[in-house]
Design a protein around this motif. Structure first.
Motif, PDB file in Angstrom:
ATOM      1  N   SER A  21       0.845  -1.189   0.000  1.00 26.77           N
ATOM      2  CA  SER A  21       0.000   0.000   0.000  1.00 26.77           C
ATOM      3  C   SER A  21       0.881   1.241   0.000  1.00 26.77           C
ATOM      4  O   SER A  21       2.006   1.221   0.510  1.00 26.77           O
ATOM      5  CB  SER A  21      -0.904   0.030   1.237  1.00 26.77           C
ATOM      6  OG  SER A  21      -1.779  -1.077   1.245  1.00 26.77           O
ATOM      7  N   CYS A  22       0.350   2.302  -0.553  1.00 26.52           N
ATOM      8  CA  CYS A  22       1.045   3.593  -0.573  1.00 26.52           C
ATOM      9  C   CYS A  22      -0.003   4.647  -0.255  1.00 26.52           C
ATOM     10  O   CYS A  22      -0.915   4.889  -1.060  1.00 26.52           O
ATOM     11  CB  CYS A  22       1.674   3.838  -1.936  1.00 26.52           C
ATOM     12  SG  CYS A  22       2.321   5.497  -2.201  1.00 26.52           S
ATOM     13  N   THR A  23       0.125   5.241   0.921  1.00 25.36           N
ATOM     14  CA  THR A  23      -0.850   6.229   1.368  1.00 25.36           C
ATOM     15  C   THR A  23      -0.298   7.625   1.137  1.00 25.36           C
ATOM     16  O   THR A  23       0.853   7.918   1.482  1.00 25.36           O
ATOM     17  CB  THR A  23      -1.163   6.026   2.848  1.00 25.36           C
ATOM     18  OG1 THR A  23      -1.665   4.708   3.044  1.00 25.36           O
ATOM     19  CG2 THR A  23      -2.220   7.031   3.300  1.00 25.36           C
ATOM     20  N   ARG A  72      -5.888   1.697  -7.373  1.00 29.63           N
ATOM     21  CA  ARG A  72      -5.899   2.869  -6.506  1.00 29.63           C
ATOM     22  C   ARG A  72      -7.305   3.141  -6.015  1.00 29.63           C
ATOM     23  O   ARG A  72      -8.287   2.802  -6.690  1.00 29.63           O
ATOM     24  CB  ARG A  72      -5.341   4.098  -7.229  1.00 29.63           C
ATOM     25  CG  ARG A  72      -6.186   4.602  -8.385  1.00 29.63           C
ATOM     26  CD  ARG A  72      -5.436   5.660  -9.192  1.00 29.63           C
ATOM     27  NE  ARG A  72      -5.160   6.854  -8.403  1.00 29.63           N
ATOM     28  CZ  ARG A  72      -4.295   7.795  -8.769  1.00 29.63           C
ATOM     29  NH1 ARG A  72      -3.608   7.674  -9.910  1.00 29.63           N
ATOM     30  NH2 ARG A  72      -4.089   8.858  -7.992  1.00 29.63           N
ATOM     31  N   ASP A  73      -7.383   3.760  -4.842  1.00 28.47           N
ATOM     32  CA  ASP A  73      -8.648   4.204  -4.266  1.00 28.47           C
ATOM     33  C   ASP A  73      -8.473   5.695  -3.970  1.00 28.47           C
ATOM     34  O   ASP A  73      -7.868   6.062  -2.960  1.00 28.47           O
ATOM     35  CB  ASP A  73      -8.960   3.409  -2.999  1.00 28.47           C
ATOM     36  CG  ASP A  73     -10.317   3.750  -2.428  1.00 28.47           C
ATOM     37  OD1 ASP A  73     -10.807   4.880  -2.643  1.00 28.47           O
ATOM     38  OD2 ASP A  73     -10.891   2.894  -1.736  1.00 28.47           O
ATOM     39  N   HIS A  77      -7.074   7.921  -0.805  1.00 29.57           N
ATOM     40  CA  HIS A  77      -5.726   8.432  -1.105  1.00 29.57           C
ATOM     41  C   HIS A  77      -4.692   7.313  -1.030  1.00 29.57           C
ATOM     42  O   HIS A  77      -3.591   7.507  -0.502  1.00 29.57           O
ATOM     43  CB  HIS A  77      -5.345   9.547  -0.133  1.00 29.57           C
ATOM     44  CG  HIS A  77      -6.090  10.818  -0.356  1.00 29.57           C
ATOM     45  ND1 HIS A  77      -5.699  12.023   0.177  1.00 29.57           N
ATOM     46  CD2 HIS A  77      -7.214  11.078  -1.046  1.00 29.57           C
ATOM     47  CE1 HIS A  77      -6.552  12.956  -0.173  1.00 29.57           C
ATOM     48  NE2 HIS A  77      -7.488  12.412  -0.914  1.00 29.57           N
ATOM     49  N   THR A  78      -5.027   6.157  -1.556  1.00 28.28           N
ATOM     50  CA  THR A  78      -4.155   4.994  -1.413  1.00 28.28           C
ATOM     51  C   THR A  78      -3.955   4.283  -2.747  1.00 28.28           C
ATOM     52  O   THR A  78      -4.895   4.100  -3.521  1.00 28.28           O
ATOM     53  CB  THR A  78      -4.724   4.013  -0.383  1.00 28.28           C
ATOM     54  OG1 THR A  78      -4.888   4.691   0.863  1.00 28.28           O
ATOM     55  CG2 THR A  78      -3.773   2.838  -0.172  1.00 28.28           C
ATOM     56  N   LEU A  79      -2.714   3.903  -2.970  1.00 24.15           N
ATOM     57  CA  LEU A  79      -2.296   3.115  -4.128  1.00 24.15           C
ATOM     58  C   LEU A  79      -1.944   1.721  -3.640  1.00 24.15           C
ATOM     59  O   LEU A  79      -1.412   1.570  -2.538  1.00 24.15           O
ATOM     60  CB  LEU A  79      -1.074   3.771  -4.757  1.00 24.15           C
ATOM     61  CG  LEU A  79      -0.371   3.042  -5.900  1.00 24.15           C
ATOM     62  CD1 LEU A  79      -1.199   3.129  -7.165  1.00 24.15           C
ATOM     63  CD2 LEU A  79       1.019   3.627  -6.113  1.00 24.15           C
ATOM     64  N   TYR A  80      -2.238   0.711  -4.451  1.00 24.41           N
ATOM     65  CA  TYR A  80      -1.967  -0.674  -4.068  1.00 24.41           C
ATOM     66  C   TYR A  80      -1.144  -1.385  -5.143  1.00 24.41           C
ATOM     67  O   TYR A  80      -1.183  -1.027  -6.317  1.00 24.41           O
ATOM     68  CB  TYR A  80      -3.279  -1.442  -3.875  1.00 24.41           C
ATOM     69  CG  TYR A  80      -4.202  -0.854  -2.862  1.00 24.41           C
ATOM     70  CD1 TYR A  80      -5.290  -0.072  -3.257  1.00 24.41           C
ATOM     71  CD2 TYR A  80      -4.003  -1.069  -1.503  1.00 24.41           C
ATOM     72  CE1 TYR A  80      -6.151   0.487  -2.328  1.00 24.41           C
ATOM     73  CE2 TYR A  80      -4.863  -0.519  -0.566  1.00 24.41           C
ATOM     74  CZ  TYR A  80      -5.931   0.247  -0.979  1.00 24.41           C
ATOM     75  OH  TYR A  80      -6.779   0.798  -0.044  1.00 24.41           O
ATOM     76  N   LEU A  81      -0.431  -2.408  -4.691  1.00 22.06           N
ATOM     77  CA  LEU A  81       0.219  -3.326  -5.612  1.00 22.06           C
ATOM     78  C   LEU A  81       0.020  -4.734  -5.067  1.00 22.06           C
ATOM     79  O   LEU A  81       0.626  -5.098  -4.060  1.00 22.06           O
ATOM     80  CB  LEU A  81       1.706  -3.029  -5.778  1.00 22.06           C
ATOM     81  CG  LEU A  81       2.421  -3.883  -6.830  1.00 22.06           C
ATOM     82  CD1 LEU A  81       1.919  -3.548  -8.223  1.00 22.06           C
ATOM     83  CD2 LEU A  81       3.939  -3.717  -6.741  1.00 22.06           C
TER      84      LEU A  81
END
Length: 122
Positions: A21-23, A72-73, A77-81
């Motif tokens: 996750s990337c917030t 992404r959501d 404000h979050t990116l996922y891999l």
């Protein structure tokens, strides 16, 4: 200004899965295309995946195509891999980045996180 914080890395056996996750802080997250890059010891940083600002378009490095999924959501404000069928060659520090367009070159991204370590054991 966008500040990015990655999480979700760890140690996993080959064939296993992890979700990174990337917030992002700031209200402009949804204005940026986002990318994931990785860097193994002694190697250059390499492109992994990218996603458009609205999430309708994605691109992947050949080495991860079919195994990794970027999403992404914007509301969170979050990116996922999502990383499946992990291999020892996937071992690296993984970084998220924000930029104006989906790009495979790291120089095209404005903002970077500090990275999260992924280690895949054989």
């Amino acid at each position: 200004q966008v500040q990015l914080v990655e999480s979700g890395g760890g140690l996993v056996q080959a064939g296993g899965s992890l979700r990174l996750s990337c917030t992002a802080s700031g209200r402009t997250f949804s204005s940026y295309a986002m990318g994931w890059f990785r860097q193994a010891p002694g190697k250059e940083r390499e492109f992994v995946a990218a996603i458009s600002w609205i999430g309708s378009r994605t691109s992947y490095a050949d080495s991860v195509k079919g195994r990794f999924t970027i999403s992404r959501d914007n509301g969170k404000h979050t990116l996922y891999l999502q990383m499946n069928s992990l291999k020892p060659d996937d071992t690296a520090a993984y970084y998220c980045a924000a930029g104006p367009t989906m790009a495979t070159m790291s120089s095209q991204y404005y903002y970077w996180g500090q990275g999260t370590q992924v280690t895949v054991s054989s």
